[in-house]
Scaffold this active site. Structure first.
Site: not given
Length: 398
Positions: A73-74
């Site tokens: 998840m960025s």
């Protein structure tokens, strides 16, 4: 749209996250509202709450058998910047390439009930988790697809926005063809080991940029995997290039490192390193990237600038790369060049010329304009053009 938040303290952390993002990432109220609405921790099962809401930290989603992250998840900061680049509006049809679920939920908040969001990933496990998290958080209307994104998702096209959340080496025709006439593609494009998230608008048959920023993502898988070459010169020293015109002779370049170093200083300030790195990466002939381990740097074989990779100029038997030193006369630091090998003088001169040209003419943020031209490259291609399978990238500086 969201489910009831049942994690004590999450609302406080989310409010603090939005407050921090407003300082230098979020510039619009609709993006701020989206981040305030979506429970980020619901898309990071098993992660510590503080990690989930840390604005510059990624959250692991999946690793391969070697422990390398294949999906994350960025960082919230980068997601916010890219959503601002995208300019998503209510009612739009948006495709996300690279799925975790959280970013798709943010986009769904932005398009509203009249809009449509599709998120696609090549990894069935990642899509399954994204689907579970989206449903759990109350975003059941987001469509999830398992596919190799090289071919796009044609059954939902055309899209007003395509937002890519993995590092892409090229831009497949399906992405361009899948955009509306006024569509926009946001893509982290990798050139010789360095990546920029670029907002690209339709421009005839091609694309032209409206903004860009430094970014870092896990690499694309499947048909779109990067076509790069990397050679080890010795333990802890490697050179990579994705330009077919660059020759990498490992033995000769390693011999060059054994020769005395030649140092040349530019007399110009070393600052805005991400902008300077972009300029050098595109404009160096025979472009490459030099990497060195901490042990090698400690032995003073290679300078510390190579720890995270540094743009390098190579020939068949010589190499030059950027360095810096403290210099109050240039505002704190001065940029310079270290070169090794029989052609060290020539390479250092070319490199210093680029450092001086950038400092004189382009030393500011946002001076570059990217263009993507699909189809075969002209013969001969422009020297600074970035050659790709589906087209070429050109970058000009204002």
């Amino acid at each position: 749209m969201t489910a009831i938040d049942d994690a004590p303290g999450a609302d406080v952390l989310r409010t603090a996250m939005v407050r921090e993002l407003r300082k230098d990432a979020i510039t619009s109220e609709n993006v701020a509202s989206a981040f305030a609405a979506v429970p980020r921790h619901r898309f990071a099962p098993g992660a510590d709450l503080e990690l989930a809401y840390a604005i510059r930290s990624t959250v692991p989603v999946k690793k391969d058998e070697h422990g390398l992250e294949t999906s994350v998840m960025s960082a919230a900061h980068l997601q916010a910047v890219m959503l601002e680049q995208a300019g998503v509006e209510p009612g739009m049809n948006v495709l996300e390439i690279g799925s975790n679920g959280y970013n798709a939920a943010l986009i769904q908040e932005l398009v509203g009930g009249r809009g449509q969001v599709t998120t696609v990933d090549i990894d069935a496990d990642v899509v399954k988790q994204a689907r579970t998290c989206l449903d759990d958080a109350g975003y059941g209307q987001v469509r999830t697809v398992i596919a190799d994104a090289e071919g796009g998702v044609p059954d939902g096209a055309p899209y007003d926005r395509i937002i890519v959340t993995v590092a892409a080496w090229d831009i497949p025709p399906a992405w361009i063809n899948g955009l509306t006439e006024k569509g926009r593609l946001i893509v982290p494009l990798t050139v010789c080991g360095t990546t920029r998230a670029i907002a690209l608008d339709r421009d005839g048959d091609g694309l032209v940029s409206s903004s860009y920023c430094l970014s870092r993502f896990v690499p694309m898988q499947g048909e779109g995997v990067a076509r790069e070459r990397s050679v080890m010169l010795r333990d802890g020293v490697a050179v990579q290039s994705d330009d077919p015109r660059t020759s990498l002779n490992a033995e000769a370049l390693n011999d060059a490192l054994n020769s005395p170093r030649l140092v040349r200083w530019s007399g110009e300030a070393y600052d805005l390193p991400d902008e300077l790195e972009l300029y050098l990466t595109i404009n160096l002939p025979n472009r490459a990237r030099l990497h060195a381990s901490q042990d090698v740097v400690g032995q003073e074989v290679v300078e510390a600038s190579a720890l995270l990779g540094v743009p390098a100029l190579v020939s068949k038997d010589s190499i030059a790369y950027r360095t810096r030193r403290e210099n109050a006369d240039t505002g704190g630091f001065e940029s310079g060049v270290i070169a090794h090998g029989p052609q060290a003088e020539e390479l250092a001169e070319q490199y210093v010329d680029l450092l001086q040209r950038w400092a004189r003419d382009y030393r500011r943020r946002g001076a570059a304009t990217f263009r993507y031209l699909p189809g075969p490259a002209p013969t001969p291609p422009p020297e600074a053009a970035v050659l790709r399978r589906h087209g070429i990238v050109t970058v000009t500086w204002a």
